[in-house]
Design a protein around this motif. Structure first.
Motif, mmCIF file in Angstrom:
data_model
loop_
_atom_site.group_PDB
_atom_site.id
_atom_site.type_symbol
_atom_site.label_atom_id
_atom_site.label_comp_id
_atom_site.label_asym_id
_atom_site.label_seq_id
_atom_site.Cartn_x
_atom_site.Cartn_y
_atom_site.Cartn_z
ATOM 1 N N MET A 49 0.946 -1.309 -0.066
ATOM 2 C CA MET A 49 -0.008 -0.097 0.094
ATOM 3 C C MET A 49 0.895 1.154 0.185
ATOM 4 O O MET A 49 0.358 2.307 -0.408
ATOM 5 C CB MET A 49 -0.865 0.037 1.272
ATOM 6 N N ASP A 50 2.011 1.236 0.396
ATOM 7 C CA ASP A 50 3.217 2.288 0.552
ATOM 8 C C ASP A 50 3.184 2.841 -1.183
ATOM 9 O O ASP A 50 3.213 3.833 -1.263
ATOM 10 C CB ASP A 50 4.368 2.185 1.059
ATOM 11 N N ASP A 51 3.208 1.808 -2.156
ATOM 12 C CA ASP A 51 3.270 2.234 -3.379
ATOM 13 C C ASP A 51 2.177 3.106 -3.837
ATOM 14 O O ASP A 51 2.258 3.894 -4.625
ATOM 15 C CB ASP A 51 3.294 0.857 -4.354
ATOM 16 N N LEU A 52 0.887 2.755 -3.462
ATOM 17 C CA LEU A 52 -0.220 3.316 -3.995
ATOM 18 C C LEU A 52 -0.292 4.755 -3.236
ATOM 19 O O LEU A 52 -0.737 5.759 -4.069
ATOM 20 C CB LEU A 52 -1.412 2.612 -3.171
ATOM 21 N N ASN A 53 0.292 4.972 -2.080
ATOM 22 C CA ASN A 53 0.117 6.330 -1.452
ATOM 23 C C ASN A 53 1.336 7.124 -2.168
ATOM 24 O O ASN A 53 1.094 8.373 -2.374
ATOM 25 C CB ASN A 53 0.989 6.431 -0.142
ATOM 26 N N SER A 54 2.522 6.715 -2.714
ATOM 27 C CA SER A 54 3.330 7.610 -3.615
ATOM 28 C C SER A 54 3.062 7.561 -4.816
ATOM 29 O O SER A 54 3.382 8.753 -5.577
ATOM 30 C CB SER A 54 4.819 6.504 -3.518
ATOM 31 N N ILE A 55 2.308 6.699 -5.473
ATOM 32 C CA ILE A 55 1.695 6.918 -6.815
ATOM 33 C C ILE A 55 0.829 7.931 -6.802
ATOM 34 O O ILE A 55 0.656 8.945 -7.627
ATOM 35 C CB ILE A 55 1.194 5.555 -7.334
ATOM 36 N N VAL A 56 -0.261 8.007 -5.920
ATOM 37 C CA VAL A 56 -1.245 8.818 -5.756
ATOM 38 C C VAL A 56 -0.599 10.324 -5.478
ATOM 39 O O VAL A 56 -0.931 11.333 -6.194
ATOM 40 C CB VAL A 56 -2.163 8.841 -4.797
ATOM 41 N N ALA A 57 0.368 10.435 -4.617
ATOM 42 C CA ALA A 57 1.059 11.574 -4.451
ATOM 43 C C ALA A 57 1.907 12.303 -5.607
ATOM 44 O O ALA A 57 1.559 13.359 -5.762
ATOM 45 C CB ALA A 57 1.960 11.290 -3.232
ATOM 46 N N THR A 58 2.297 11.329 -6.373
ATOM 47 C CA THR A 58 2.878 11.712 -7.540
ATOM 48 C C THR A 58 2.060 12.344 -8.702
ATOM 49 O O THR A 58 2.345 13.193 -9.257
ATOM 50 C CB THR A 58 3.974 10.704 -8.246
ATOM 51 N N VAL A 59 0.914 11.554 -8.893
ATOM 52 C CA VAL A 59 -0.063 12.047 -9.771
ATOM 53 C C VAL A 59 -0.843 13.249 -9.508
ATOM 54 O O VAL A 59 -0.943 14.270 -10.374
ATOM 55 C CB VAL A 59 -1.095 11.037 -9.697
ATOM 56 N N THR A 60 -0.864 13.445 -8.334
ATOM 57 C CA THR A 60 -1.377 14.750 -7.589
ATOM 58 C C THR A 60 -0.372 16.040 -7.774
ATOM 59 O O THR A 60 -0.886 16.806 -8.331
ATOM 60 C CB THR A 60 -1.705 14.676 -6.081
ATOM 61 N N ARG A 61 0.665 15.714 -7.492
ATOM 62 C CA ARG A 61 1.837 16.791 -7.987
ATOM 63 C C ARG A 61 1.933 17.199 -9.225
ATOM 64 O O ARG A 61 1.885 18.218 -9.772
ATOM 65 C CB ARG A 61 3.406 16.241 -7.285
ATOM 66 N N THR A 62 1.791 16.056 -10.057
ATOM 67 C CA THR A 62 1.763 16.255 -11.456
ATOM 68 C C THR A 62 0.778 16.971 -12.176
ATOM 69 O O THR A 62 0.786 17.736 -13.049
ATOM 70 C CB THR A 62 2.089 14.853 -12.140
ATOM 71 N N THR A 63 -0.500 16.564 -11.542
ATOM 72 C CA THR A 63 -1.519 17.104 -12.176
ATOM 73 C C THR A 63 -1.818 18.642 -11.704
ATOM 74 O O THR A 63 -2.198 19.580 -12.293
ATOM 75 C CB THR A 63 -2.702 16.323 -11.401
ATOM 76 N N LEU A 64 -1.318 19.096 -10.347
ATOM 77 C CA LEU A 64 -1.350 20.417 -9.958
ATOM 78 C C LEU A 64 -0.257 21.131 -10.652
ATOM 79 O O LEU A 64 -0.582 22.145 -11.105
ATOM 80 C CB LEU A 64 -0.860 20.367 -8.353
ATOM 81 N N MET A 65 0.844 20.811 -11.211
ATOM 82 C CA MET A 65 1.579 21.451 -12.032
ATOM 83 C C MET A 65 0.953 21.714 -13.531
ATOM 84 O O MET A 65 1.215 22.719 -14.132
ATOM 85 C CB MET A 65 2.952 20.582 -12.308
ATOM 86 N N LEU A 66 0.237 20.484 -13.798
ATOM 87 C CA LEU A 66 -0.350 20.942 -15.431
ATOM 88 C C LEU A 66 -1.395 22.001 -15.147
ATOM 89 O O LEU A 66 -1.800 22.767 -15.954
ATOM 90 C CB LEU A 66 -1.175 19.372 -15.609
ATOM 91 N N LEU A 67 -2.179 21.914 -13.946
ATOM 92 C CA LEU A 67 -3.246 22.774 -13.580
ATOM 93 C C LEU A 67 -2.849 24.365 -13.753
ATOM 94 O O LEU A 67 -3.259 25.469 -14.226
ATOM 95 C CB LEU A 67 -3.992 22.549 -12.281
ATOM 96 N N SER A 68 -1.396 24.445 -12.858
ATOM 97 C CA SER A 68 -0.700 25.872 -13.066
ATOM 98 C C SER A 68 -0.581 26.313 -14.587
ATOM 99 O O SER A 68 -0.495 27.372 -14.820
ATOM 100 C CB SER A 68 0.409 25.911 -12.212
#
Length: 125
Positions: free
Chosen positions: A1-20
């Motif tokens: 489950m640690d992988d899932l947390n890091s995957i979601v965190a990375t996707v969130t950061r990437t999406t926030l950069m795309l949003l900006s």
């Protein structure tokens, strides 16, 4: 489950950069504002969809590990309503492109594929 947390965190950061970046495009290119607004709306909806699904997967993993029997729902109706709400907002507002919204909605889900590959390779070595 640690992988899932890091995957979601990375996707969130990437999406926030795309949003900006899209917000900057919305400001600088006024003739393309409906497309950028649709992409922004779709990215926000897609990110919330991805995060909700990750919460449900974590809950399923906790139920699978526990010894007690309980019912579980993946929240399909909630996720369908999230998609419909995003599309209805895009249809209702004429300043928002429906095609941009639909494209933006799938970007966070598509980002999970390369992100999970990179995280898996990083953890493997």
């Amino acid at each position: 489950m640690d992988d899932l947390n890091s995957i979601v965190a990375t996707v969130t950061r990437t999406t926030l950069m795309l949003l900006s970046a899209l917000l900057l495009g919305w400001v600088l290119l006024p003739e393309q504002r409906p497309l950028f607004a649709g992409l922004l709306l779709g990215l926000v909806g897609g990110l919330s969809y991805t995060r909700f699904l990750s919460v449900k997967v974590r809950q399923l993993a906790e139920i699978a590990v526990s010894t007690e029997k309980s019912r579980f729902s993946f929240g399909l109706l909630t996720r369908i309503c999230l998609v419909l709400l995003t599309v209805m907002v895009a249809v209702k507002l004429e300043q928002v492109s429906l095609a941009g919204t639909l494209i933006g909605f799938f970007v966070p889900q598509l980002l999970t594929i390369p992100t999970s590959i990179v995280v898996g390779l990083r953890n493997k070595s």
